[in-house]
Design an enzyme around this catalytic site. Structure first.
Site, PDB file in Angstrom:
ATOM      1  N   HIS A 128       0.835  -1.214   0.000  1.00  0.00           N
ATOM      2  CA  HIS A 128       0.000   0.000   0.000  1.00  0.00           C
ATOM      3  C   HIS A 128       0.865   1.258   0.000  1.00  0.00           C
ATOM      4  CE1 HIS A 128      -1.916  -3.240   2.387  1.00  0.00           C
ATOM      5  NE2 HIS A 128      -3.011  -2.916   1.726  1.00  0.00           N
ATOM      6  N   ASP A 148       0.016   3.964   1.650  1.00  0.00           N
ATOM      7  CA  ASP A 148      -0.145   4.571   2.987  1.00  0.00           C
ATOM      8  C   ASP A 148      -0.136   6.096   2.902  1.00  0.00           C
ATOM      9  OD1 ASP A 148      -0.253   1.989   3.861  1.00  0.00           O
ATOM     10  OD2 ASP A 148       1.599   2.046   5.021  1.00  0.00           O
ATOM     11  N   HIS A 176      -2.954   3.476   9.984  1.00  0.00           N
ATOM     12  CA  HIS A 176      -1.843   2.761   9.306  1.00  0.00           C
ATOM     13  C   HIS A 176      -1.906   2.940   7.786  1.00  0.00           C
ATOM     14  CE1 HIS A 176      -3.812  -1.480   8.445  1.00  0.00           C
ATOM     15  NE2 HIS A 176      -4.634  -0.496   8.188  1.00  0.00           N
TER      16      HIS A 176
HETATM   17  N1  LYS Z   1      -5.495   1.820   2.051  1.00  0.00           N
HETATM   18  C1  LYS Z   1      -6.189   1.123   3.089  1.00  0.00           C
HETATM   19  C2  LYS Z   1      -6.679   2.066   4.157  1.00  0.00           C
HETATM   20  O1  LYS Z   1      -6.371   3.214   4.154  1.00  0.00           O
HETATM   21  C3  LYS Z   1      -5.303   0.047   3.697  1.00  0.00           C
HETATM   22  C4  LYS Z   1      -4.081   0.543   4.381  1.00  0.00           C
HETATM   23  C5  LYS Z   1      -3.212  -0.553   4.884  1.00  0.00           C
HETATM   24  C6  LYS Z   1      -2.027  -0.026   5.617  1.00  0.00           C
HETATM   25  N2  LYS Z   1      -1.131  -1.047   6.106  1.00  0.00           N
HETATM   26  O2  LYS Z   1      -7.377   1.659   5.039  1.00  0.00           O
END
Ligand code: LYS
Length: 300
Positions: free
Chosen positions: A126, A128, A141
């Site tokens: 991802h 992030d 996260h």
């Molecule tokens: N992009 C997704 C979110 O913002 C998954 C993020 C995963 C991070 N480790 O929730």
């Protein structure tokens, strides 16, 4: 002799699944310490940091557990900064990837204090790079890179005393294969340099890493933020956000070996290992195997 300090951050405060809080212990069970020692590295295990428990509440104003996330990141920041000041190479054992805010803001502060350039390799499925407005989940996260670049709540972007803590130009993302719709636009707007899985499929891990590691010099601090979900879930099932189609064992080894060859590695995060979802600790064992290559183990 290289001195490494292990710092455990046993929390899943920024994640969408519980269990990454057990990551530090699983890495110790998989022999991270003795494995590094066998390569002539002096290892100092600082034990685990402490922070607030996970109340497991829904998001408020786009963020889940914002105050708890800030508390954990402040603890990580101080611990990582103290080790760098001692001249040790800190390895942060996560814990979910929201803790990259504390860790990398500490590295950036250290670089400001010592006049070093910083290069960050973000190994992850991802980007992030979500914000409170863009996030589909509210899980922090999914936001650490945006926060480090100055896009996030004050409590998080101010950790380390300079906003933004880093420039997007210092980051290279590798292995990316899941980016949310709004996040994607923002990644392009900010000009993040991303070697996604399509790039790796077409050009190969070798070429991606040559570019990601280009223009490092003896004054560059190289930080690796290794989210274990970077790896293909067939070899690394013990993560909370499984995305198929990641690097194979061979590609991951080459990635680590090429980083080791630069001789510039100066700090490391090992994030998102989730023993509750793992199979007989195999993901932790694999992470230790790859870290061995990152610290210079070669076949010949
Ligand atoms: N992009 C997704 C979110 O913002 C998954 C993020 C995963 C991070 N480790 O929730």
């Amino acid at each position: 002799m290289t001195k490494v300090s292990l710092i455990g951050a046993p929390t899943d405060i920024g994640a969408g699944a519980r269990g990454a809080s057990m990551g530090p212990e699983a890495m110790r069970v998989a022999q991270i310490g003795p494995t590094l020692e066998a390569h002539g590295i002096e290892v100092f295990d600082r034990g685990n940091l402490q922070g607030p428990p996970n109340p497991w509440l829904p998001p408020v104003d786009g963020f889940r557990h914002l105050h708890e996330v800030a508390a954990w990141n402040n603890a990580v920041h101080e611990a990582v900064h103290a080790e760098l000041k001692l001249g040790h190479l800190p390895i942060l054992l996560g814990g979910d990837h929201c803790l990259g805010i504390g860790s990398i803001s500490a590295v950036a502060r250290h670089c400001r204090e010592t006049g070093k350039k910083l290069r960050i390799l973000w190994l992850d499925a991802h980007a992030d790079f979500n914000t409170a407005v863009l996030t589909p989940s509210g899980n922090i996260h999914g936001m650490p890179v945006a926060c480090l670049c100055g896009h996030g709540p004050q409590e998080l972007i101010e950790i380390g005393g300079k906003v933004p803590a880093i420039s997007p130009k210092w980051i290279r993302q590798i292995g990316i294969r899941s980016v949310d719709a709004g996040e994607k636009k923002f990644v392009h707007e900010m000009g993040l340099e991303v070697f996604d899985m399509r790039y790796i499929d077409e050009m190969g891990m070798r070429h991606a890493m040559e570019l990601a590691l280009a223009t490092l010099d003896e004054n560059t601090h190289l930080h690796v933020s290794f989210d274990v979900d970077f790896l293909d879930p067939q070899i690394a099932p013990g993560v909370g956000t499984v995305i198929p189609g990641g690097p194979t064992y061979r590609e991951a080894q080459l990635c680590m070996e090429m980083i080791a060859d630069t001789g510039r590695l100066a700090s490391l995060d090992v994030m998102e290992l989730n023993p509750a979802l793992d199979v007989r600790n195999q993901t932790a064992v694999l992470a230790v195997d790859l870290i061995e290559s990152l610290f210079g183990k070669s076949t010949l």
